[in-house]
Scaffold this active site. Structure first.
Site, mmCIF file in Angstrom:
data_model
loop_
_atom_site.group_PDB
_atom_site.id
_atom_site.type_symbol
_atom_site.label_atom_id
_atom_site.label_comp_id
_atom_site.label_asym_id
_atom_site.label_seq_id
_atom_site.Cartn_x
_atom_site.Cartn_y
_atom_site.Cartn_z
ATOM 1 N N CYS A 387 0.902 -1.319 0.028
ATOM 2 C CA CYS A 387 0.053 -0.148 0.025
ATOM 3 C C CYS A 387 0.958 1.096 0.124
ATOM 4 O O CYS A 387 2.032 1.111 -0.177
ATOM 5 C CB CYS A 387 -0.828 0.015 1.195
ATOM 6 S SG CYS A 387 -0.082 0.308 2.752
ATOM 7 N N HIS A 557 -15.401 -28.923 -3.912
ATOM 8 C CA HIS A 557 -14.814 -30.112 -4.869
ATOM 9 C C HIS A 557 -13.854 -30.739 -4.258
ATOM 10 O O HIS A 557 -13.137 -30.265 -3.214
ATOM 11 C CB HIS A 557 -14.132 -29.427 -6.321
ATOM 12 C CG HIS A 557 -13.229 -28.295 -6.204
ATOM 13 N ND1 HIS A 557 -13.631 -26.965 -5.935
ATOM 14 C CD2 HIS A 557 -11.898 -28.312 -5.945
ATOM 15 C CE1 HIS A 557 -12.822 -26.245 -5.444
ATOM 16 N NE2 HIS A 557 -11.618 -26.828 -5.503
#
Length: 636
Positions: A387, A557
């Protein structure tokens, strides 16, 4: 366009100023603690230990700033010459802490040696490189030190005294609270660190020498105005803003990350009056009661403020009163704004996008993943969340991503940094959208990822998935090409076998996500897509990291190892109108996936295309028959 360029340049300059101070905040805190503890009016007065105070503020802190400023411009050599040049201003004005002087001479030293190195590049005879490098740094550093001693030091000393006198005048005339009219809106433009550490801190440290504290350290760092906003949304907000406000308030108040409340203000522009008047009331309270801090509070947390408050009861009363008053005023005004404005659901994600647009940015995330090669690097060992300052949003984002990396069992180092301090060993760099261009300019060869919201972004899960499964192609590029991919899946695997109408289940209810995942797994078993062992592997995969993907969609999954239990590719759809909790998120559509021979990702891409649009998801959730739901999927 011109205004946008000006904003970018102002932000960049402000970031550069703050980047000289922020990496050295630990030293400032050490000096502040030693001052608070051992000076004659401290908690534990100690004449011997108090001797540390003056040399630290006179020499250590300015030299650290000068070195950091030079290093930002030209790495190690720039830092060394910057520190040498800074010594000149320190000795040239020994009665004034030379923070402003260090901010001038540090980068100047780095710039001079950088230009020298560029001028002689390729012109030094072999074997003389070290000799030239060492003597050039020494000679240029000495010249700059003499210049700063004779001219820059005295000039900065005079300028500093003018600034301090100006602040004293504002205090004496009672006008200091008016500074909130500029400070509070400027914070929303990500200038908070630049204002606090680039402007207010150097002047405040000069005041500390005379009075032991400075009110300037609390002009920007006061968490009260932002806390009032978030409390108002907690009680009177709507939609996702109301739901997220309590957690944001805790992070803001105790974590000191002020950026978290900016989107809430932009959601209702009238709230600018709340933060301005809250800030003004807090400053007025400080002036009235004589508050102030012994050193900068960074981050702007109530804990950091308490740690550097001078050891007098009156100081604690004044500082805490300023926070409380600012919170109350901001809360009252914010509550009035929320209760009298048009009632509608308030979407914090939309507000975050609005914040980007107000800064002259595109809100689209079409180019979320990008680097020169367009692929993830192999053997990723280091991810950096960057940042503008390297301490607020990047620290929070890195913490969240680090947890996901650990849960996924990946051997990857995740850290945070200021964009200006990015190192060349960073393979993947994650930034907020508006900061990505600057990160690319600093480290063009890295793989860059942009996120809308540093607290919760689906890009984190996409990255984890890619690293776990060795996917080198950017997922967003897969999504962009997914219509083609889906058609290829249909062609190669027979779409009639991938999703059968009997594998669509409507109006289901589940108590837990594990129950929902097992239902999806058993449906895959029943359809002949997988063996029974695949169901447990789906639970194991969920324990690694959540398969909730946003937009009310989950895609459970199996693990990588469970692919051997896949008989053929296919998926099942479970509609859960009332939703089932996936780690704090409501999943209303669950796609159970089985992929064989590399088709897993193609199936995932097809689902991503359909569910990237919330309108499609809503249609699927509202579908009354399996035929209708199947028709919606096939039409997209």
């Amino acid at each position: 366009m011109a205004q946008s360029n000006i904003k970018v340049k102002v932000q960049k300059f402000g970031n550069f100023l703050s980047s000289m101070v922020l990496p050295n905040i630990g030293a400032f805190i050490a000096w502040g603690l030693i001052t608070a503890l051992f000076i004659p009016t401290g908690f534990f007065p100690n004449e011997s230990l108090a001797k540390l105070v003056s040399p630290m503020v006179t020499y250590l802190l300015p030299l650290l700033i000068g070195y950091t400023g030079g290093k930002l411009v030209h790495d190690q050599r720039g830092g060394v010459v910057g520190a040498i040049a800074t010594m000149g201003v320190i000795i040239g004005a020994p009665d004034t802490p030379m923070f402003l002087g260090a901010m001038i001479m540090g980068p100047l030293g780095g710039y001079v040696i950088k230009k020298f190195d560029q001028a002689i590049e390729g012109k030094i005879k072999s074997g003389f490189e070290m000799l030239v490098n060492n003597f050039s740094a020494g000679i240029l550093g000495a010249i700059l030190a003499i210049l700063s001693f004779l001219a820059i030091g005295p000039a900065v000393d005079g300028f500093t005294q003018i600034l301090v006198s100006g602040v004293d005048w504002l205090i004496d005339t009672g006008l200091l609270p008016l500074t909130s009219i500029l400070i509070e809106p400027a914070k929303i433009l990500f200038l908070n660190n630049a204002i606090n550490h680039g402007v207010l801190s150097p002047i405040g440290l000069e005041q500390v020498q005379d009075t032991g504290k400075s009110i300037l350290f609390l002009l920007e760092a006061n968490p009260g105005p932002g806390l009032g906003i978030l409390l108002a949304f907690t009680l009177f907000g709507k939609g996702t803003a109301k739901q997220s406000a309590p957690g944001a308030g805790i992070i803001h108040f105790f974590g000191g990350i002020h950026e978290i409340y900016f989107p809430y203000v932009l959601m209702k522009p009238m709230l600018f009056f709340a933060v301005i008047l809250g800030g003004m009331s807090g400053v007025f309270t400080l002036v009235l009661l004589g508050g102030g801090l012994a050193s900068p509070a960074s981050p702007g947390s109530i804990l950091a403020i308490a740690a550097v408050t001078p050891p007098q009861a009156s100081a604690y009363i004044a500082n805490f009163a300023a926070v409380i008053v600012a919170t109350i005023v901001s809360f009252v005004i914010s509550s009035l704004v929320l209760k009298t404005s048009k009632q509608q659901d308030e979407n914090i994600e939309e507000a975050a996008k609005k914040m980007q647009e107000m800064k002259g940015k595109k809100s689209s995330v079409a180019n979320t993943f990008s680097n020169k090669q367009g692929v993830l690097p192999e053997n990723v060992k280091k991810i950096v969340f960057a940042c503008d300052a390297g301490m607020g949003s990047s620290a929070m984002g890195a913490s969240l991503l680090r947890k996901k990396v650990k849960e996924a069992g990946l051997d990857v180092h995740v850290t945070n940094s200021a964009i200006s301090n990015l190192q060349s060993d960073a393979q993947i760099v994650i930034t907020q959208e508006e900061l990505t261009p600057r990160a690319k300019a600093k480290l063009p060869d890295a793989y860059h990822i942009s996120v809308d919201n540093f607290l919760s972004s689906p890009e984190y899960d996409k990255l984890i998935y890619s690293l776990q499964n060795g996917v080198s192609e950017p997922l967003t590029e897969i999504v962009e090409d997914s219509q083609q991919n889906v058609s290829e899946v249909d062609h190669n695997h027979d779409n009639d076998d991938l999703l059968l109408e009997e594998n669509i289940y409507l109006n289901q209810e589940f108590a837990t996500k594990e129950e929902a995942i097992r239902f999806a797994g058993n449906a895959l078993v029943k359809a002949g897509y997988v063996e029974e062992s695949y169901v447990d592997a789906m639970i194991d995969r969920e324990n690694l990291t959540s398969t909730y993907m946003g937009n009310s969609v989950a895609i459970p999954h199996g693990t990588e190892e469970a692919k051997k239990a896949v008989i053929r590719s296919g998926f099942t759809v479970i509609q859960v109108p009332n939703g089932v909790d996936f780690d704090g998120e409501k999943a209303k559509l669950i796609f159970g996936i089985a992929g064989k021979d590399g088709t897993h990702l193609e199936i995932l891409s097809g689902i991503a295309v359909i569910c990237s649009d919330e309108k499609n998801v809503e249609q699927l959730v509202q579908a009354k028959t399996t035929k209708e739901l199947l028709a919606i999927i096939n039409s997209k």
